[in-house]
Write a protein that holds these residues in place. Structure first.
Motif, PDB file in Angstrom:
ATOM      1  N   VAL A 128       0.834  -1.203   0.000  1.00  0.00           N
ATOM      2  CA  VAL A 128       0.000   0.000   0.000  1.00  0.00           C
ATOM      3  C   VAL A 128       0.871   1.256   0.000  1.00  0.00           C
ATOM      4  CG1 VAL A 128      -1.654   1.343   1.358  1.00  0.00           C
ATOM      5  CG2 VAL A 128      -1.969  -1.124   1.080  1.00  0.00           C
ATOM      6  N   THR A 129       1.893   1.264   0.851  1.00  0.00           N
ATOM      7  CA  THR A 129       2.767   2.438   0.948  1.00  0.00           C
ATOM      8  C   THR A 129       3.477   2.706  -0.371  1.00  0.00           C
ATOM      9  OG1 THR A 129       3.112   2.024   3.313  1.00  0.00           O
ATOM     10  CG2 THR A 129       4.709   3.439   2.209  1.00  0.00           C
ATOM     11  N   ASP A 130       4.000   1.658  -0.978  1.00  0.00           N
ATOM     12  CA  ASP A 130       4.719   1.830  -2.255  1.00  0.00           C
ATOM     13  C   ASP A 130       3.784   2.330  -3.352  1.00  0.00           C
ATOM     14  OD1 ASP A 130       6.975   0.944  -0.981  1.00  0.00           O
ATOM     15  OD2 ASP A 130       6.944  -1.073  -1.852  1.00  0.00           O
ATOM     16  N   ALA A 131       2.569   1.811  -3.400  1.00  0.00           N
ATOM     17  CA  ALA A 131       1.623   2.239  -4.436  1.00  0.00           C
ATOM     18  C   ALA A 131       1.233   3.703  -4.242  1.00  0.00           C
ATOM     19  CB  ALA A 131       0.393   1.345  -4.428  1.00  0.00           C
ATOM     20  N   LEU A 132       0.940   4.099  -3.017  1.00  0.00           N
ATOM     21  CA  LEU A 132       0.549   5.486  -2.758  1.00  0.00           C
ATOM     22  C   LEU A 132       1.704   6.456  -2.994  1.00  0.00           C
ATOM     23  CD1 LEU A 132      -1.652   5.087   0.439  1.00  0.00           C
ATOM     24  CD2 LEU A 132      -2.420   5.633  -1.866  1.00  0.00           C
ATOM     25  N   ALA A 133       2.935   5.986  -2.750  1.00  0.00           N
ATOM     26  CA  ALA A 133       4.099   6.853  -2.956  1.00  0.00           C
ATOM     27  C   ALA A 133       4.278   7.231  -4.424  1.00  0.00           C
ATOM     28  CB  ALA A 133       5.363   6.172  -2.430  1.00  0.00           C
ATOM     29  N   ARG A 134       3.673   6.478  -5.340  1.00  0.00           N
ATOM     30  CA  ARG A 134       3.809   6.765  -6.770  1.00  0.00           C
ATOM     31  C   ARG A 134       2.791   7.791  -7.267  1.00  0.00           C
ATOM     32  NH1 ARG A 134       4.518   1.195 -10.068  1.00  0.00           N
ATOM     33  NH2 ARG A 134       4.846   2.741 -11.726  1.00  0.00           N
ATOM     34  N   VAL A 135       1.859   8.188  -6.409  1.00  0.00           N
ATOM     35  CA  VAL A 135       0.849   9.167  -6.820  1.00  0.00           C
ATOM     36  C   VAL A 135       1.510  10.525  -7.017  1.00  0.00           C
ATOM     37  CG1 VAL A 135      -1.221  10.414  -6.088  1.00  0.00           C
ATOM     38  CG2 VAL A 135      -1.025   7.956  -5.651  1.00  0.00           C
ATOM     39  N   ASP A 136       1.244  11.151  -8.139  1.00  0.00           N
ATOM     40  CA  ASP A 136       1.753  12.493  -8.447  1.00  0.00           C
ATOM     41  C   ASP A 136       0.840  13.503  -7.750  1.00  0.00           C
ATOM     42  OD1 ASP A 136       2.441  14.957  -9.509  1.00  0.00           O
ATOM     43  OD2 ASP A 136       2.759  14.190 -11.537  1.00  0.00           O
ATOM     44  N   THR A 137       1.277  14.000  -6.596  1.00  0.00           N
ATOM     45  CA  THR A 137       0.409  14.880  -5.815  1.00  0.00           C
ATOM     46  C   THR A 137       0.205  16.229  -6.488  1.00  0.00           C
ATOM     47  OG1 THR A 137       2.355  15.492  -4.480  1.00  0.00           O
ATOM     48  CG2 THR A 137       0.881  13.811  -3.580  1.00  0.00           C
ATOM     49  N   ARG A 138       1.148  16.666  -7.336  1.00  0.00           N
ATOM     50  CA  ARG A 138       0.941  17.935  -8.051  1.00  0.00           C
ATOM     51  C   ARG A 138      -0.194  17.793  -9.063  1.00  0.00           C
ATOM     52  NH1 ARG A 138       6.961  19.089 -10.028  1.00  0.00           N
ATOM     53  NH2 ARG A 138       6.745  16.830 -10.373  1.00  0.00           N
ATOM     54  N   GLU A 139      -0.177  16.704  -9.822  1.00  0.00           N
ATOM     55  CA  GLU A 139      -1.260  16.464 -10.769  1.00  0.00           C
ATOM     56  C   GLU A 139      -2.576  16.252 -10.032  1.00  0.00           C
ATOM     57  OE1 GLU A 139      -4.210  14.346 -12.998  1.00  0.00           O
ATOM     58  OE2 GLU A 139      -3.090  13.463 -11.313  1.00  0.00           O
ATOM     59  N   LEU A 140      -2.509  15.545  -8.900  1.00  0.00           N
ATOM     60  CA  LEU A 140      -3.716  15.286  -8.130  1.00  0.00           C
ATOM     61  C   LEU A 140      -4.290  16.586  -7.572  1.00  0.00           C
ATOM     62  CD1 LEU A 140      -5.615  13.110  -7.045  1.00  0.00           C
ATOM     63  CD2 LEU A 140      -4.147  12.958  -5.016  1.00  0.00           C
ATOM     64  N   ARG A 141      -3.433  17.485  -7.123  1.00  0.00           N
ATOM     65  CA  ARG A 141      -3.927  18.761  -6.600  1.00  0.00           C
ATOM     66  C   ARG A 141      -4.609  19.565  -7.711  1.00  0.00           C
ATOM     67  NH1 ARG A 141      -2.409  22.561  -1.899  1.00  0.00           N
ATOM     68  NH2 ARG A 141      -3.610  24.401  -2.493  1.00  0.00           N
ATOM     69  N   THR A 142      -4.034  19.568  -8.900  1.00  0.00           N
ATOM     70  CA  THR A 142      -4.661  20.272 -10.014  1.00  0.00           C
ATOM     71  C   THR A 142      -6.053  19.713 -10.280  1.00  0.00           C
ATOM     72  OG1 THR A 142      -2.527  20.774 -11.034  1.00  0.00           O
ATOM     73  CG2 THR A 142      -4.460  20.838 -12.466  1.00  0.00           C
ATOM     74  N   HIS A 143      -6.144  18.371 -10.315  1.00  0.00           N
ATOM     75  CA  HIS A 143      -7.454  17.730 -10.517  1.00  0.00           C
ATOM     76  C   HIS A 143      -8.410  18.086  -9.391  1.00  0.00           C
ATOM     77  CE1 HIS A 143     -10.514  14.683 -11.216  1.00  0.00           C
ATOM     78  NE2 HIS A 143     -10.310  14.233  -9.990  1.00  0.00           N
ATOM     79  N   LEU A 144      -7.922  18.079  -8.161  1.00  0.00           N
ATOM     80  CA  LEU A 144      -8.759  18.383  -7.009  1.00  0.00           C
ATOM     81  C   LEU A 144      -9.291  19.817  -7.089  1.00  0.00           C
ATOM     82  CD1 LEU A 144      -7.965  17.403  -3.357  1.00  0.00           C
ATOM     83  CD2 LEU A 144      -8.778  19.691  -3.872  1.00  0.00           C
ATOM     84  N   GLU A 145      -8.428  20.766  -7.428  1.00  0.00           N
ATOM     85  CA  GLU A 145      -8.863  22.157  -7.515  1.00  0.00           C
ATOM     86  C   GLU A 145      -9.896  22.349  -8.628  1.00  0.00           C
ATOM     87  OE1 GLU A 145      -5.182  24.204  -7.942  1.00  0.00           O
ATOM     88  OE2 GLU A 145      -4.815  24.322  -5.776  1.00  0.00           O
ATOM     89  N   GLU A 146      -9.683  21.707  -9.773  1.00  0.00           N
ATOM     90  CA  GLU A 146     -10.647  21.805 -10.869  1.00  0.00           C
ATOM     91  C   GLU A 146     -11.988  21.179 -10.468  1.00  0.00           C
ATOM     92  OE1 GLU A 146      -8.666  19.891 -14.082  1.00  0.00           O
ATOM     93  OE2 GLU A 146      -7.524  21.669 -14.650  1.00  0.00           O
TER      94      GLU A 146
END
Length: 426
Positions: free
Chosen positions: A102-120
């Motif tokens: 779980v930790t390794d999979a979550l560590a691969r998430v691009d939080t910058r891209e995710l934040r952009t998606h979240l804000e939109e």
């Protein structure tokens, strides 16, 4: 119950849990409680004692199977406490293997891209109620946004996303034993096995830990659950604090938005999951000088331990020694904490940026809290504001078509209408 136990269920506890914690703490760092009708447990209220339990899996194991055989099948707390082969309910080598994946999979998430998606996505949700000049920020925003984020990082298509959200909501509401969520996640796992992508589910399935089918489903179901109730409460509780607490509310109109500080304050004093971290000692043990019976739930009061007078209450700004994310081997993994903090901060900032003259629609004391031993969750968060100029966002376009499925025994129908409307563009 015939013995002297304090109920952690019902409207009295929900209205002012800190008053209950203060009263219980007078008798020591642990207290006998009732978490559902005729379901006894022990609550840990001391900060040091909470760390003792969380850091000692040998004496405080996570496996609930002996206990759950003594509980009626319809018990409302059983869906969140019954055994599942995931990293929450396992110890030792099995826990290390599952947690590592779980930790390794979550560590691969691009939080910058995710934040952009979240804000939109946050902007799109706000666009839907902004013209009204009023909203219920819990129902129309905080409940919807986190699981839109979770299903995004899991790469779930719209039809499965809706089922995951419905299942997660039913699980926390105690109206389903988790089968609805498991069914939806199993569909997602099958889809990703045949067509993997750059998402957490595909990365878990390909991980060297070699998760079985059931293990994969249960890890993903856990991620979806953690991305629903806890995150919605973090967002809503932080918005409430910024709106009603004079330490923060006075700064809103001045352009200084202490969102990160407010988020930390909520994690200290009003954590979204107030009592959980459950362990099940296999023999009688001592915690804070008090005996804890064998094979009975021992719950950590994150809210109670964080407000323990023995912990210095001063200088909390920037202080993240709270227990809202747990501690020890079962603490929330660092990548998950990072995603949670980013989601909470960005979600609150979008509301304040878009609706700067936001104010509560009812007095703080009139806000209602949902009953239950585990969460600290508002029933609603009504607000009002001057309608901002309408903005046309071309990226809002028509969403992907949703294939409607007939509700089945493990598929709750229409339980999250805001999410369903979002997926249908309505």
């Amino acid at each position: 119950m015939t013995d002297d136990r304090t109920r952690l269920h019902g409207p009295e506890f929900a209205a002012d849990p800190q008053a209950v914690y203060r009263r219980l703490r007078q008798a020591g760092p642990t207290a006998p409680v009732e978490i559902a009708p005729d379901v006894p447990a022990t609550l840990v209220l001391g900060y040091a004692e909470a760390l003792q339990v969380l850091r000692d899996p040998a004496n405080f194991p996570k496996d609930p199977r002996t206990w759950q055989r003594t509980v009626a099948q319809g018990c409302p707390v059983l869906p969140l406490m019954a055994y599942r082969p995931n990293c929450l309910f396992t110890d030792g080598a099995t826990h290390a293997r599952l947690r590592g994946a779980v930790t390794d999979a979550l560590a691969r998430v691009d939080t910058r891209e995710l934040r952009t998606h979240l804000e939109e996505t946050g902007d799109a949700l706000i666009d839907r109620f902004a013209p009204d000049g009023k909203a219920d920020l819990m129902e129309q925003y905080a409940r919807v946004l986190p699981l839109l984020v979770v299903t995004r990082i899991c790469g779930a298509p719209p039809v499965i996303s809706e089922e995951i959200v419905s299942g997660a909501l039913a699980l926390f509401d105690g109206v389903d034993d988790g089968r609805g969520l498991d069914t939806a996640v199993a569909e997602l796992v099958a889809a990703k096995r045949s067509r993997p992508g750059p998402d957490v589910v595909s990365w878990l399935l390909a991980h060297q830990a070699g998760l079985t089918e059931d293990e994969a489903v249960q890890q993903i179901a856990l991620l979806c659950s953690a991305g629903s109730e806890p995150l919605q409460n973090l967002i809503a509780n932080t918005l409430r604090l910024l709106l009603v607490d004079e330490r923060f509310a006075g700064d809103l109109s001045g352009g200084s938005l202490p969102v990160a500080d407010a988020l930390d304050e909520v994690l200290w004093s009003d954590p979204p999951i107030a009592n959980y971290g459950t362990v099940f000692p296999t023999r009688e043990v001592q915690v804070g000088g008090n005996p804890v019976p064998a094979d009975q739930p021992l719950l950590i009061s994150f809210a109670g331990a964080n407000t323990d007078p023995a912990v210095d209450a001063g200088g909390r700004v920037g202080n993240r020694a709270h227990l809202a994310f747990g501690a020890g081997r079962h603490a929330c993994p660092s990548p998950a904490q990072r995603i949670a903090r980013m989601t909470g901060t960005a979600a609150v900032e979008r509301v304040l940026d878009r609706l700067p003259d936001l104010e509560p629609a009812v007095p703080a004391e009139a806000l209602e809290w949902k009953s239950g031993p585990f969460h600290r969750s508002l029933a609603s968060l009504p607000v009002r504001f001057p309608p901002p100029p309408q903005q046309i966002r071309p990226w809002l376009g028509s969403p992907a078509p949703v294939v409607r499925r007939e509700p089945g025994p493990n598929r709750p129908a229409g339980r999250w209408t805001a999410f369903s409307r979002w997926l249908r563009g309505g």
